[in-house]
Scaffold this active site. Structure first.
Site, PDB file in Angstrom:
ATOM      1  CG  HIS A 268       9.130  21.654 -32.287  1.00 16.94           C
ATOM      2  ND1 HIS A 268      10.263  22.405 -32.088  1.00 16.94           N
ATOM      3  CD2 HIS A 268       8.288  21.989 -31.268  1.00 16.94           C
ATOM      4  CE1 HIS A 268      10.130  23.152 -31.014  1.00 16.94           C
ATOM      5  NE2 HIS A 268       8.943  22.912 -30.493  1.00 16.94           N
ATOM      6  CD  GLU A 270      11.074  21.943 -37.416  1.00 14.45           C
ATOM      7  OE1 GLU A 270      11.454  23.106 -37.615  1.00 14.45           O
ATOM      8  OE2 GLU A 270      10.185  21.660 -36.564  1.00 14.45           O
ATOM      9  CB  CYS A 296      13.859  24.571 -31.657  1.00  8.94           C
ATOM     10  SG  CYS A 296      13.618  22.771 -31.586  1.00  8.94           S
ATOM     11  CB  CYS A 299      14.067  20.690 -34.776  1.00 11.45           C
ATOM     12  SG  CYS A 299      12.487  20.217 -34.018  1.00 11.45           S
TER      13      CYS A 299
END
Length: 347
Positions: A268, A270, A296, A299
Protein backbone atom coordinates in the site's frame (compact mmCIF):
# COMPACT_ATOMS: atom_id res chain seq x y z
CA UNK A 1 -20.37 32.66 -11.83
CA UNK A 2 -22.32 29.73 -10.44
CA UNK A 3 -24.93 30.17 -7.71
CA UNK A 4 -26.02 26.98 -5.97
CA UNK A 5 -29.43 27.00 -4.32
CA UNK A 6 -30.22 24.87 -1.29
CA UNK A 7 -32.80 24.91 1.47
CA UNK A 8 -35.57 22.98 3.15
CA UNK A 9 -38.74 21.78 1.42
CA UNK A 10 -40.84 24.60 -0.08
CA UNK A 11 -38.53 27.35 1.18
CA UNK A 12 -38.75 29.13 -2.20
CA UNK A 13 -35.69 27.76 -3.98
CA UNK A 14 -37.37 27.52 -7.39
CA UNK A 15 -38.67 31.07 -7.13
CA UNK A 16 -35.13 32.33 -6.51
CA UNK A 17 -33.80 30.29 -9.44
CA UNK A 18 -36.55 31.58 -11.73
CA UNK A 19 -35.79 35.19 -10.81
CA UNK A 20 -32.10 34.65 -11.50
CA UNK A 21 -33.07 33.34 -14.94
CA UNK A 22 -34.57 36.77 -15.68
CA UNK A 23 -31.13 38.19 -14.85
CA UNK A 24 -29.43 36.11 -17.52
CA UNK A 25 -28.59 32.98 -15.52
CA UNK A 26 -29.03 29.53 -17.04
CA UNK A 27 -30.94 27.24 -14.67
CA UNK A 28 -29.50 23.74 -14.23
CA UNK A 29 -31.22 21.30 -11.89
CA UNK A 30 -29.21 18.34 -10.58
CA UNK A 31 -32.39 16.28 -10.50
CA UNK A 32 -32.73 16.85 -14.26
CA UNK A 33 -29.36 15.13 -14.69
CA UNK A 34 -30.84 12.06 -12.98
CA UNK A 35 -33.84 12.20 -15.31
CA UNK A 36 -31.47 12.30 -18.26
CA UNK A 37 -29.72 9.21 -16.91
CA UNK A 38 -33.07 7.42 -16.63
CA UNK A 39 -33.80 8.37 -20.23
CA UNK A 40 -30.46 6.96 -21.42
CA UNK A 41 -31.24 3.71 -19.63
CA UNK A 42 -34.81 3.56 -20.89
CA UNK A 43 -36.23 3.65 -17.36
CA UNK A 44 -39.55 5.29 -16.51
CA UNK A 45 -39.23 8.55 -14.59
CA UNK A 46 -40.81 7.88 -11.20
CA UNK A 47 -39.86 9.06 -7.72
CA UNK A 48 -38.67 5.57 -6.72
CA UNK A 49 -36.57 5.22 -9.89
CA UNK A 50 -35.06 8.68 -9.41
CA UNK A 51 -33.97 7.79 -5.88
CA UNK A 52 -32.71 4.32 -6.85
CA UNK A 53 -30.63 5.48 -9.82
CA UNK A 54 -29.31 8.53 -7.97
CA UNK A 55 -28.09 6.29 -5.13
CA UNK A 56 -26.59 3.84 -7.61
CA UNK A 57 -24.72 6.63 -9.42
CA UNK A 58 -23.51 7.98 -6.09
CA UNK A 59 -22.30 4.58 -4.88
CA UNK A 60 -20.48 3.66 -8.09
CA UNK A 61 -19.19 7.05 -9.26
CA UNK A 62 -18.82 8.99 -6.02
CA UNK A 63 -21.26 11.08 -3.99
CA UNK A 64 -20.32 14.19 -5.96
CA UNK A 65 -21.12 12.69 -9.38
CA UNK A 66 -24.03 15.04 -10.12
CA UNK A 67 -21.97 18.07 -9.20
CA UNK A 68 -19.11 16.82 -11.39
CA UNK A 69 -21.46 16.26 -14.33
CA UNK A 70 -23.01 19.70 -13.88
CA UNK A 71 -19.58 21.31 -13.72
CA UNK A 72 -18.47 19.55 -16.91
CA UNK A 73 -21.58 20.75 -18.72
CA UNK A 74 -21.19 24.32 -17.51
CA UNK A 75 -17.57 24.45 -18.68
CA UNK A 76 -18.80 23.99 -22.25
CA UNK A 77 -20.23 27.53 -22.27
CA UNK A 78 -19.02 30.58 -20.38
CA UNK A 79 -22.31 31.70 -18.87
CA UNK A 80 -23.71 32.44 -15.44
CA UNK A 81 -25.53 29.44 -13.97
CA UNK A 82 -27.91 28.86 -11.10
CA UNK A 83 -27.85 25.25 -9.89
CA UNK A 84 -30.72 23.86 -7.85
CA UNK A 85 -31.15 20.50 -6.16
CA UNK A 86 -27.82 20.48 -4.30
CA UNK A 87 -28.62 17.82 -1.70
CA UNK A 88 -25.26 16.28 -0.77
CA UNK A 89 -22.06 17.92 0.56
CA UNK A 90 -19.97 16.14 -2.08
CA UNK A 91 -22.08 17.77 -4.82
CA UNK A 92 -21.39 21.20 -3.32
CA UNK A 93 -17.66 20.40 -3.03
CA UNK A 94 -17.57 19.35 -6.68
CA UNK A 95 -19.16 22.63 -7.76
CA UNK A 96 -16.73 24.59 -5.58
CA UNK A 97 -13.94 23.49 -7.91
CA UNK A 98 -15.22 26.13 -10.32
CA UNK A 99 -13.72 28.85 -8.15
CA UNK A 100 -16.61 31.30 -8.66
CA UNK A 101 -19.25 29.18 -6.93
CA UNK A 102 -21.50 30.58 -4.21
CA UNK A 103 -23.89 28.43 -2.21
CA UNK A 104 -27.05 30.18 -1.04
CA UNK A 105 -29.52 28.79 1.48
CA UNK A 106 -33.12 29.91 0.99
CA UNK A 107 -34.68 29.83 4.45
CA UNK A 108 -38.26 30.11 5.74
CA UNK A 109 -40.01 28.95 8.95
CA UNK A 110 -41.63 25.53 8.74
CA UNK A 111 -45.06 27.06 9.41
CA UNK A 112 -44.63 29.34 6.37
CA UNK A 113 -43.37 26.49 4.24
CA UNK A 114 -46.30 24.27 5.20
CA UNK A 115 -48.75 27.02 4.18
CA UNK A 116 -47.04 27.10 0.78
CA UNK A 117 -47.31 23.33 0.51
CA UNK A 118 -51.05 23.44 1.12
CA UNK A 119 -51.53 26.37 -1.25
CA UNK A 120 -49.84 24.71 -4.23
CA UNK A 121 -51.67 21.42 -3.49
CA UNK A 122 -49.53 18.91 -5.37
CA UNK A 123 -50.32 15.20 -5.13
CA UNK A 124 -46.81 14.20 -4.02
CA UNK A 125 -46.60 16.91 -1.36
CA UNK A 126 -46.90 16.16 2.38
CA UNK A 127 -50.49 16.56 3.49
CA UNK A 128 -49.87 17.29 7.15
CA UNK A 129 -47.24 19.11 9.18
CA UNK A 130 -46.20 15.73 10.60
CA UNK A 131 -45.64 14.35 7.08
CA UNK A 132 -43.56 17.43 6.19
CA UNK A 133 -41.34 16.83 9.22
CA UNK A 134 -40.97 13.16 8.24
CA UNK A 135 -39.94 14.14 4.72
CA UNK A 136 -37.33 16.47 6.13
CA UNK A 137 -35.92 13.62 8.20
CA UNK A 138 -35.48 11.69 4.94
CA UNK A 139 -33.67 14.68 3.42
CA UNK A 140 -31.29 14.94 6.38
CA UNK A 141 -29.43 11.65 6.63
CA UNK A 142 -26.13 11.43 8.47
CA UNK A 143 -24.07 9.68 5.78
CA UNK A 144 -24.04 7.57 2.65
CA UNK A 145 -25.37 8.47 -0.80
CA UNK A 146 -28.73 9.81 0.44
CA UNK A 147 -29.76 13.42 0.93
CA UNK A 148 -27.76 15.28 3.60
CA UNK A 149 -29.48 18.63 3.37
CA UNK A 150 -28.49 19.97 6.80
CA UNK A 151 -24.81 19.41 6.02
CA UNK A 152 -25.21 21.22 2.70
CA UNK A 153 -26.99 24.12 4.41
CA UNK A 154 -24.14 24.41 6.89
CA UNK A 155 -21.80 24.91 3.92
CA UNK A 156 -23.80 27.85 2.53
CA UNK A 157 -21.96 31.13 2.00
CA UNK A 158 -25.14 33.20 2.22
CA UNK A 159 -28.62 32.89 3.74
CA UNK A 160 -31.64 34.39 2.00
CA UNK A 161 -34.61 34.74 4.37
CA UNK A 162 -37.78 34.12 2.37
CA UNK A 163 -40.74 34.69 4.68
CA UNK A 164 -42.42 37.59 2.86
CA UNK A 165 -44.00 38.23 -0.53
CA UNK A 166 -42.41 37.36 -3.87
CA UNK A 167 -41.82 41.06 -4.54
CA UNK A 168 -39.81 41.42 -1.33
CA UNK A 169 -37.93 38.25 -2.13
CA UNK A 170 -36.96 39.50 -5.59
CA UNK A 171 -35.51 42.68 -4.07
CA UNK A 172 -33.46 40.54 -1.67
CA UNK A 173 -32.21 38.40 -4.56
CA UNK A 174 -31.23 41.50 -6.54
CA UNK A 175 -29.25 42.85 -3.58
CA UNK A 176 -27.57 39.49 -3.01
CA UNK A 177 -26.72 39.23 -6.71
CA UNK A 178 -24.98 42.61 -6.56
CA UNK A 179 -22.91 41.42 -3.59
CA UNK A 180 -22.01 38.17 -5.35
CA UNK A 181 -20.93 39.92 -8.54
CA UNK A 182 -18.60 42.09 -6.48
CA UNK A 183 -17.23 39.01 -4.75
CA UNK A 184 -16.78 37.20 -8.07
CA UNK A 185 -14.81 40.14 -9.46
CA UNK A 186 -12.39 39.90 -6.54
CA UNK A 187 -12.10 36.14 -6.99
CA UNK A 188 -10.99 36.66 -10.58
CA UNK A 189 -7.66 37.59 -9.11
CA UNK A 190 -5.26 34.69 -8.50
CA UNK A 191 -5.95 32.88 -5.23
CA UNK A 192 -3.26 30.68 -3.73
CA UNK A 193 -4.42 27.21 -2.67
CA UNK A 194 -4.54 26.35 1.00
CA UNK A 195 -1.79 24.08 2.33
CA UNK A 196 -4.16 21.10 2.37
CA UNK A 197 -5.22 21.81 -1.24
CA UNK A 198 -1.58 22.18 -2.26
CA UNK A 199 -0.45 18.91 -0.69
CA UNK A 200 -3.50 16.99 -1.93
CA UNK A 201 -2.68 18.17 -5.45
CA UNK A 202 0.78 16.65 -5.01
CA UNK A 203 -0.87 13.39 -3.89
CA UNK A 204 -2.75 13.33 -7.22
CA UNK A 205 0.54 13.79 -9.09
CA UNK A 206 2.25 11.00 -7.12
CA UNK A 207 -0.68 8.65 -7.78
CA UNK A 208 0.05 8.69 -11.52
CA UNK A 209 3.05 6.43 -10.75
CA UNK A 210 0.88 3.78 -9.03
CA UNK A 211 1.00 0.32 -10.60
CA UNK A 212 -2.24 -1.24 -9.30
CA UNK A 213 -5.46 0.01 -10.88
CA UNK A 214 -7.52 -0.85 -7.78
CA UNK A 215 -7.53 2.77 -6.62
CA UNK A 216 -4.06 3.84 -7.83
CA UNK A 217 -3.47 5.26 -4.39
CA UNK A 218 -0.69 7.54 -3.19
CA UNK A 219 0.33 9.38 -0.03
CA UNK A 220 2.74 12.07 1.06
CA UNK A 221 4.10 12.68 4.55
CA UNK A 222 4.34 16.31 5.64
CA UNK A 223 5.60 18.09 8.74
CA UNK A 224 5.94 21.84 9.24
CA UNK A 225 4.72 22.37 5.66
CA UNK A 226 7.64 20.34 4.28
CA UNK A 227 7.34 17.06 2.37
CA UNK A 228 9.21 14.26 4.16
CA UNK A 229 8.42 11.31 1.89
CA UNK A 230 6.06 10.18 -0.86
CA UNK A 231 4.68 6.77 -1.72
CA UNK A 232 2.38 5.11 -4.21
CA UNK A 233 0.87 1.66 -4.41
CA UNK A 234 3.40 -0.67 -6.05
CA UNK A 235 5.21 -3.97 -5.67
CA UNK A 236 8.46 -4.41 -3.71
CA UNK A 237 11.58 -3.41 -5.64
CA UNK A 238 12.36 -6.01 -8.29
CA UNK A 239 8.98 -7.78 -8.08
CA UNK A 240 6.43 -7.68 -10.94
CA UNK A 241 3.68 -5.05 -10.82
CA UNK A 242 -0.06 -5.58 -11.17
CA UNK A 243 -0.15 -3.55 -14.38
CA UNK A 244 2.29 -6.09 -15.88
CA UNK A 245 1.51 -9.42 -14.18
CA UNK A 246 -2.10 -8.95 -13.10
CA UNK A 247 -3.59 -8.91 -9.62
CA UNK A 248 -2.77 -11.43 -6.88
CA UNK A 249 -6.21 -11.68 -5.27
CA UNK A 250 -6.97 -13.12 -1.84
CA UNK A 251 -10.36 -13.41 -0.13
CA UNK A 252 -10.86 -12.29 3.46
CA UNK A 253 -13.78 -13.61 5.52
CA UNK A 254 -14.88 -11.21 8.24
CA UNK A 255 -16.48 -12.05 11.60
CA UNK A 256 -19.92 -10.95 10.35
CA UNK A 257 -19.66 -13.38 7.42
CA UNK A 258 -18.90 -10.67 4.88
CA UNK A 259 -16.26 -11.60 2.28
CA UNK A 260 -14.01 -9.01 0.66
CA UNK A 261 -11.27 -9.39 -1.95
CA UNK A 262 -7.86 -7.76 -1.79
CA UNK A 263 -4.86 -7.58 -4.09
CA UNK A 264 -1.74 -8.79 -2.21
CA UNK A 265 0.87 -8.22 -4.93
CA UNK A 266 1.66 -4.61 -4.03
CA UNK A 267 2.55 -2.61 -0.95
CA UNK A 268 0.00 0.00 0.00
CA UNK A 269 1.10 3.59 -0.58
CA UNK A 270 1.37 4.19 3.17
CA UNK A 271 3.86 1.33 3.55
CA UNK A 272 6.00 2.59 0.68
CA UNK A 273 6.07 6.16 2.04
CA UNK A 274 7.02 5.08 5.57
CA UNK A 275 9.60 2.61 4.16
CA UNK A 276 11.18 5.37 2.08
CA UNK A 277 11.42 7.62 5.13
CA UNK A 278 13.02 4.81 7.15
CA UNK A 279 15.47 3.99 4.36
CA UNK A 280 16.59 7.63 4.18
CA UNK A 281 16.69 8.08 7.95
CA UNK A 282 13.91 10.68 7.91
CA UNK A 283 12.00 11.09 11.17
CA UNK A 284 8.25 11.30 10.58
CA UNK A 285 6.96 11.63 14.14
CA UNK A 286 4.37 14.42 14.33
CA UNK A 287 3.72 14.34 10.58
CA UNK A 288 0.49 14.62 8.61
CA UNK A 289 -0.31 11.89 6.09
CA UNK A 290 -2.22 12.97 2.95
CA UNK A 291 -3.79 10.08 1.03
CA UNK A 292 -6.16 9.33 -1.84
CA UNK A 293 -8.04 6.64 0.11
CA UNK A 294 -8.50 6.18 3.84
CA UNK A 295 -5.90 3.71 5.19
CA UNK A 296 -6.68 0.04 5.72
CA UNK A 297 -6.47 -1.50 9.19
CA UNK A 298 -2.89 -2.75 8.75
CA UNK A 299 -1.68 0.63 7.53
CA UNK A 300 -3.57 2.36 10.33
CA UNK A 301 -1.59 0.37 12.93
CA UNK A 302 1.66 1.32 11.20
CA UNK A 303 0.63 5.00 11.02
CA UNK A 304 -0.06 5.10 14.75
CA UNK A 305 3.23 3.47 15.71
CA UNK A 306 5.15 5.73 13.32
CA UNK A 307 3.99 8.73 15.32
CA UNK A 308 1.86 10.32 12.59
CA UNK A 309 -0.71 12.60 14.23
CA UNK A 310 -3.08 13.61 11.40
CA UNK A 311 -4.54 11.85 8.36
CA UNK A 312 -6.25 13.71 5.48
CA UNK A 313 -8.10 11.51 2.96
CA UNK A 314 -9.63 12.35 -0.40
CA UNK A 315 -12.14 9.47 -0.22
CA UNK A 316 -13.24 6.53 1.90
CA UNK A 317 -11.87 3.00 1.51
CA UNK A 318 -14.39 0.14 1.51
CA UNK A 319 -12.63 -1.59 4.43
CA UNK A 320 -11.79 1.41 6.60
CA UNK A 321 -14.32 1.06 9.45
CA UNK A 322 -11.87 -0.65 11.79
CA UNK A 323 -9.22 1.91 10.84
CA UNK A 324 -11.43 4.77 12.02
CA UNK A 325 -12.11 3.00 15.30
CA UNK A 326 -8.39 2.49 15.81
CA UNK A 327 -7.54 6.11 14.95
CA UNK A 328 -10.15 7.29 17.44
CA UNK A 329 -8.62 5.18 20.20
CA UNK A 330 -5.15 6.52 19.37
CA UNK A 331 -6.48 10.11 19.17
CA UNK A 332 -5.30 10.52 15.58
CA UNK A 333 -7.08 13.40 13.84
CA UNK A 334 -8.76 12.19 10.62
CA UNK A 335 -10.32 14.40 7.94
CA UNK A 336 -12.16 13.11 4.86
CA UNK A 337 -12.76 15.52 1.99
CA UNK A 338 -15.39 13.34 0.27
CA UNK A 339 -17.13 10.56 2.20
CA UNK A 340 -17.81 8.63 -1.02
CA UNK A 341 -16.38 5.08 -0.96
CA UNK A 342 -14.01 4.26 -3.82
CA UNK A 343 -15.43 1.50 -6.01
CA UNK A 344 -13.54 -0.89 -8.27
CA UNK A 345 -13.91 -4.37 -9.77
CA UNK A 346 -13.66 -7.51 -7.64
CA UNK A 347 -14.11 -5.58 -4.43
Amino acid sequence: MIIGITGMYCSGKDTVAEHLETKGFVHLSLSDLIREELGRRGIEVTRDNLIRVANEMSETQGHGVLGERALARMKEKKQDYVVSGVLHPAEAKALMKHGHFFLVEVRAPISTRFKRVKKRNRNQDPQTLKELKEKEKFDNQDGGPGHQLTKVINMANYVLINDRTKAVQKKKVDKLLGDLRGKAAKLSEYVRPTWDEYFMGIVDAVSTRATCDRGRTAVILVRDKRILATGYVGSPIGAPHCDDAGHLMKKVTHEDGRVSQHCMRTNHAEVNAVSLAARNGTAIEGATLYCKLAPCYTCAKMIINAGIIRVVCQKRYHADTESYDLFKQAKIKVEVLDDAVEKYKNQ
